[in-house]
Design an enzyme around this catalytic site. Structure first.
Site, PDB file in Angstrom:
ATOM      1  N   CYS A 180      -2.350  -1.167   7.358  1.00  0.00           N
ATOM      2  CA  CYS A 180      -1.533   0.053   7.414  1.00  0.00           C
ATOM      3  C   CYS A 180      -1.745   0.788   8.734  1.00  0.00           C
ATOM      4  O   CYS A 180      -0.802   1.352   9.293  1.00  0.00           O
ATOM      5  CB  CYS A 180      -1.888   0.992   6.270  1.00  0.00           C
ATOM      6  N   THR A 237     -12.738   0.182 -36.400  1.00  0.00           N
ATOM      7  CA  THR A 237     -11.343   0.177 -35.921  1.00  0.00           C
ATOM      8  C   THR A 237     -10.739  -1.213 -36.087  1.00  0.00           C
ATOM      9  O   THR A 237      -9.572  -1.354 -36.456  1.00  0.00           O
ATOM     10  CB  THR A 237     -11.283   0.598 -34.432  1.00  0.00           C
ATOM     11  N   ALA A 297      -5.861   7.847 -28.364  1.00  0.00           N
ATOM     12  CA  ALA A 297      -4.595   8.558 -28.581  1.00  0.00           C
ATOM     13  C   ALA A 297      -4.764   9.393 -29.843  1.00  0.00           C
ATOM     14  O   ALA A 297      -5.301   8.926 -30.841  1.00  0.00           O
ATOM     15  CB  ALA A 297      -3.454   7.569 -28.743  1.00  0.00           C
ATOM     16  N   GLU A 317       1.167   3.786   1.974  1.00  0.00           N
ATOM     17  CA  GLU A 317       1.833   4.125   3.241  1.00  0.00           C
ATOM     18  C   GLU A 317       3.111   3.299   3.408  1.00  0.00           C
ATOM     19  O   GLU A 317       4.130   3.796   3.901  1.00  0.00           O
ATOM     20  CB  GLU A 317       0.918   3.814   4.439  1.00  0.00           C
ATOM     21  N   HIS A 326       0.843  -1.192   0.000  1.00  0.00           N
ATOM     22  CA  HIS A 326       0.000   0.000   0.000  1.00  0.00           C
ATOM     23  C   HIS A 326       0.883   1.249   0.000  1.00  0.00           C
ATOM     24  O   HIS A 326       2.079   1.178   0.290  1.00  0.00           O
ATOM     25  CB  HIS A 326      -0.928  -0.028   1.212  1.00  0.00           C
TER      26      HIS A 326
END
Ligand code: AOF
Ligand code: ZN
Length: 338
Positions: free
Chosen positions: A114, A219, A182, A55, A53
């Site tokens: 955490c 496409t 894009a 942290e 994580h």
């Protein structure tokens, strides 16, 4: 005169955005560790589900900076980093403040808690931007407070941290749909590869954690794509070809990737059976999917060259985040609803 840079929470948010779209089913999270003088010692992010994580990454780096000992950086398993820090911290974090974009987790999921780590290290101040919407992991703020830690909410970053957490909040209830394209500076989207290698690796990493890619029939015919995650050695996911016409040249690579289902449908209903959906579309798909898209990811390559333009002149976007990506600009956006 003192010059001020971005706040520790803003740095944490910006850093987390770099992994937006890559952490499914987990949230993109960032964390800054700040010393007693208000200087940012380290920044960590959650990069991928199953990995440490935010942290833990931030505290790992902070340990190395504060002690000049780089041994901890060799550890990659979250539980190994937790164990190392708990055994060796020697009180070095007591005067540090943690700025986390999400409430530190209480539970032991794929990785340990955490909140318990922060308590074990004797950290006295934590600033949190958003509560964890996942009931299983939530409650970290109470755990921290009950052991004497001062926890504050970063209200000034509420909108930006909310934007950051939105995909994760959506997954708690339903599917999240990202529309990616894009284009070049002149708006063109045809004529071969547009974005840089770095951007294409990013998209492959997104495909790796998607469970469905949606693409338009035109496409497919024009680009003959594979739609796999080979640039990151990732997994293949199912593909929905959105097309009224059912006949396709089946030698187009996307139809021949092992371990995937390919659907050719004239409706988008199929997406309801999936949670993390990536639409890789052009102008026609953009128009057809406006009602179901949650956010837009656009890569802009600083060049010109094609003939077909991505024109959506009537639409305004709100930019959620922007950054460079290799030689391109990357923008996360939301459509302004009119
Ligand atoms: C944090 N910091 O950076 C993230 C959190 O299976 P695990 O152990 O990885 O836990 C995943 C859950 O933890 C996820 O569903 C969310 O509630 C929380 N994510 N929490 O303290 C982080 N990514
Ligand atoms: Zn955690």
């Amino acid at each position: 005169m003192l010059l001020h840079g971005p706040s520790p929470m803003q740095v944490a948010i910006d850093s987390a955005w770099e992994f937006q779209g890559l952490t499914f089913p987990n949230p993109a999270v960032g964390c800054s560790v700040v010393d007693a003088n208000g200087v940012i010692v380290s920044v960590g992010v959650h990069e991928k589900a199953g990995e440490p994580h935010a942290e833990v990454h931030a505290l790992q780096m902070a340990y190395s900076v504060l002690t000049d000992d780089t041994a901890v950086l060799a550890l990659s398993e979250s539980s190994a980093i937790h164990d190392f820090l708990i055994r060796n911290h020697n009180g070095i974090f007591t005067d540090c403040t943690l700025y986390v974009t999400l409430e530190p987790c209480v539970h032991h999921g794929k990785t340990p808690s955490c909140a318990l780590l922060i308590n074990s290290l004797g950290i006295k101040k934590v600033v949190v931007a958003q509560h964890d919407p996942n009931a299983e992991a939530a409650g970290g703020i109470e755990i921290l407070k009950s052991s004497g830690c001062e926890v504050t909410i970063a209200d000034e970053c509420a909108q930006r941290s909310y934007d950051l957490l939105k995909p994760f909040m959506t997954w708690q209830k339903k599917s999240y749909v990202t529309f990616k394209w894009a284009q070049r500076l002149d708006g063109t989207v045809d004529g071969g590869t547009i974005s840089s290698h770095t951007s294409r690796v990013h998209v492959h990493a997104m495909r790796d954690v998607s469970d469905l890619i949606v693409i338009g029939g035109e496409t497919v015919r024009a680009d003959r794509p594979t739609l796999d995650a080979r640039l990151v050695d990732g997994k293949v996911c199912d593909v929905l070809v959105y097309s009224r016409q059912k006949t396709f040249d089946r030698s187009i690579p996307l139809f021949n990737v092992e371990g995937r289902n390919v659907y050719v449908d004239s409706s988008l209903d199929r997406i309801n059976g999936y949670r993390n959906i990536l639409i890789e579309g052009g102008p026609a798909m953009f128009e057809a999917t406006k009602k179901i898209v949650d956010s837009y990811l656009c890569f802009v390559a600083p060049k010109s060259g094609g003939t077909i333009r991505f024109t959506n002149t009537k639409d305004d976007f709100r930019i959620l985040h922007s950054q460079t990506s290799g030689n391109d600009m990357l923008m996360w956006m939301e459509l302004n609803k009119t």
